[in-house]
Structure formats: structure tokens, C-alpha cells
Design a protein around this motif. Structure first.
Motif, mmCIF file in Angstrom:
data_model
loop_
_atom_site.group_PDB
_atom_site.id
_atom_site.type_symbol
_atom_site.label_atom_id
_atom_site.label_comp_id
_atom_site.label_asym_id
_atom_site.label_seq_id
_atom_site.Cartn_x
_atom_site.Cartn_y
_atom_site.Cartn_z
ATOM 1 N N ALA A 39 -38.848 -68.116 77.690
ATOM 2 C CA ALA A 39 -40.039 -68.892 77.346
ATOM 3 C C ALA A 39 -41.190 -67.909 77.158
ATOM 4 O O ALA A 39 -41.304 -66.925 77.889
ATOM 5 C CB ALA A 39 -40.366 -69.890 78.454
ATOM 6 N N VAL A 40 -42.041 -68.190 76.166
ATOM 7 C CA VAL A 40 -43.170 -67.315 75.866
ATOM 8 C C VAL A 40 -44.429 -68.163 75.814
ATOM 9 O O VAL A 40 -44.535 -69.087 75.006
ATOM 10 C CB VAL A 40 -42.975 -66.580 74.520
ATOM 11 N N SER A 41 -45.371 -67.821 76.684
ATOM 12 C CA SER A 41 -46.662 -68.493 76.720
ATOM 13 C C SER A 41 -47.709 -67.514 76.186
ATOM 14 O O SER A 41 -47.745 -66.358 76.631
ATOM 15 C CB SER A 41 -46.998 -68.897 78.157
ATOM 16 N N ALA A 42 -48.539 -67.958 75.244
ATOM 17 C CA ALA A 42 -49.521 -67.050 74.652
ATOM 18 C C ALA A 42 -50.871 -67.736 74.488
ATOM 19 O O ALA A 42 -50.954 -68.937 74.232
ATOM 20 C CB ALA A 42 -49.031 -66.539 73.303
ATOM 21 N N ARG A 43 -51.927 -66.923 74.659
ATOM 22 C CA ARG A 43 -53.302 -67.355 74.367
ATOM 23 C C ARG A 43 -53.791 -66.470 73.240
ATOM 24 O O ARG A 43 -53.720 -65.250 73.307
ATOM 25 C CB ARG A 43 -54.192 -67.198 75.598
ATOM 26 N N TRP A 44 -54.279 -67.115 72.199
ATOM 27 C CA TRP A 44 -54.698 -66.427 70.976
ATOM 28 C C TRP A 44 -56.200 -66.542 70.783
ATOM 29 O O TRP A 44 -56.802 -67.538 71.176
ATOM 30 C CB TRP A 44 -54.060 -67.082 69.762
ATOM 31 N N ASN A 45 -56.776 -65.554 70.090
ATOM 32 C CA ASN A 45 -58.116 -65.693 69.534
ATOM 33 C C ASN A 45 -57.914 -66.417 68.211
ATOM 34 O O ASN A 45 -57.346 -65.867 67.268
ATOM 35 C CB ASN A 45 -58.761 -64.328 69.309
ATOM 36 N N ARG A 46 -58.332 -67.667 68.178
ATOM 37 C CA ARG A 46 -58.070 -68.523 67.018
ATOM 38 C C ARG A 46 -58.766 -68.006 65.763
ATOM 39 O O ARG A 46 -58.216 -68.053 64.670
ATOM 40 C CB ARG A 46 -58.538 -69.932 67.345
ATOM 41 N N ARG A 47 -59.952 -67.499 65.921
ATOM 42 C CA ARG A 47 -60.721 -67.028 64.765
ATOM 43 C C ARG A 47 -60.058 -65.809 64.119
ATOM 44 O O ARG A 47 -59.987 -65.704 62.905
ATOM 45 C CB ARG A 47 -62.146 -66.686 65.185
ATOM 46 N N ASP A 49 -56.850 -64.804 64.825
ATOM 47 C CA ASP A 49 -55.403 -65.012 64.829
ATOM 48 C C ASP A 49 -54.685 -63.831 65.480
ATOM 49 O O ASP A 49 -53.696 -63.318 64.970
ATOM 50 C CB ASP A 49 -54.878 -65.266 63.416
ATOM 51 N N LEU A 50 -55.212 -63.407 66.650
ATOM 52 C CA LEU A 50 -54.635 -62.313 67.421
ATOM 53 C C LEU A 50 -54.288 -62.795 68.824
ATOM 54 O O LEU A 50 -55.027 -63.571 69.413
ATOM 55 C CB LEU A 50 -55.629 -61.148 67.543
ATOM 56 N N VAL A 51 -53.179 -62.298 69.353
ATOM 57 C CA VAL A 51 -52.764 -62.668 70.708
ATOM 58 C C VAL A 51 -53.623 -61.915 71.719
ATOM 59 O O VAL A 51 -53.709 -60.686 71.684
ATOM 60 C CB VAL A 51 -51.271 -62.335 70.937
ATOM 61 N N ASN A 52 -54.290 -62.636 72.627
ATOM 62 C CA ASN A 52 -55.070 -62.036 73.704
ATOM 63 C C ASN A 52 -54.215 -61.802 74.938
ATOM 64 O O ASN A 52 -54.412 -60.848 75.672
ATOM 65 C CB ASN A 52 -56.248 -62.929 74.105
ATOM 66 N N GLU A 53 -53.285 -62.720 75.182
ATOM 67 C CA GLU A 53 -52.447 -62.649 76.383
ATOM 68 C C GLU A 53 -51.118 -63.306 76.073
ATOM 69 O O GLU A 53 -51.067 -64.376 75.469
ATOM 70 C CB GLU A 53 -53.147 -63.399 77.521
#
Length: 90
Positions: A39-47, A49-53
Motif C-alpha cells: 500500500a502506498v500513501s502519498a501527500r502531493w503539492n496539488r499546484r 503535482d509533486l509528491v511531498n510525502e
């Protein structure tokens, strides 16, 4: 060029994404070629479109995915309440 067969490629079994402000949250579950799950959980910078975590969770069984220490996001809650756990969803 290396030959990559489908049997060595993880298969995505589940995907969900949601947005809050400038963040995008995604949660995916893959079936690994060895029969385990990731399982992969990710938080992105939507503006941008880059993965922050991004965090990966592994389990040798489908049931073991329930016992992971996932972040408390809406996407995880939706996953835990989804039909992914039904016997018909292999």
C-alpha cells in the motif's frame, strides 16, 4: 533492452485520491509478483503535482493490510470501508 514480463510488474488493485486546499492525497494498493501486497500513501503539492510525502506499507496477506499504521486521511478511511475486503475482490 531488458525484457520485463507482466509477472514481474506489481498490479494495482485499489486507487483513491482526494483534495484539500493545495494538497492532493492518494492511496494505492498493489499486488506484488510474489503474492504479497504493498500500500502506498502519498501527500502531493496539488499546484506543482509533486509528491511531498510518500509511505509504503507491505504485507504478505490481504488481511495484514488492515493492521498497518496508516496516516489518518480520508483516503485510508475509504479504503478500510471499501469492498476491497470482500471475498469476491481477490
Amino acid at each position: 533492452m531488458e525484457d520485463i514480463s507482466l509477472s514481474t510488474t506489481p498490479q494495482r488493485f485499489y486507487y483513491n485520491e482526494g483534495h484539500s486546499g493545495n494538497n492532493k492525497y492518494t492511496f494505492e494498493v498493489f499486488r506484488e509478483p510474489d503474492g504479497g501486497y504493498r500500500a502506498v500513501s502519498a501527500r502531493w503539492n496539488r499546484r506543482l503535482d509533486l509528491v511531498n510525502e510518500q509511505t509504503h506499507y507491505t504485507s504478505s496477506t490481504k488481511e495484514g493490510l488492515r493492521d498497518q499504521d496508516y496516516p489518518r486521511t480520508r483516503q485510508v478511511k475509504i479504503f478500510l470501508d471499501s469492498d476491497f475486503w470482500d471475498a469476491s475482490h481477490v
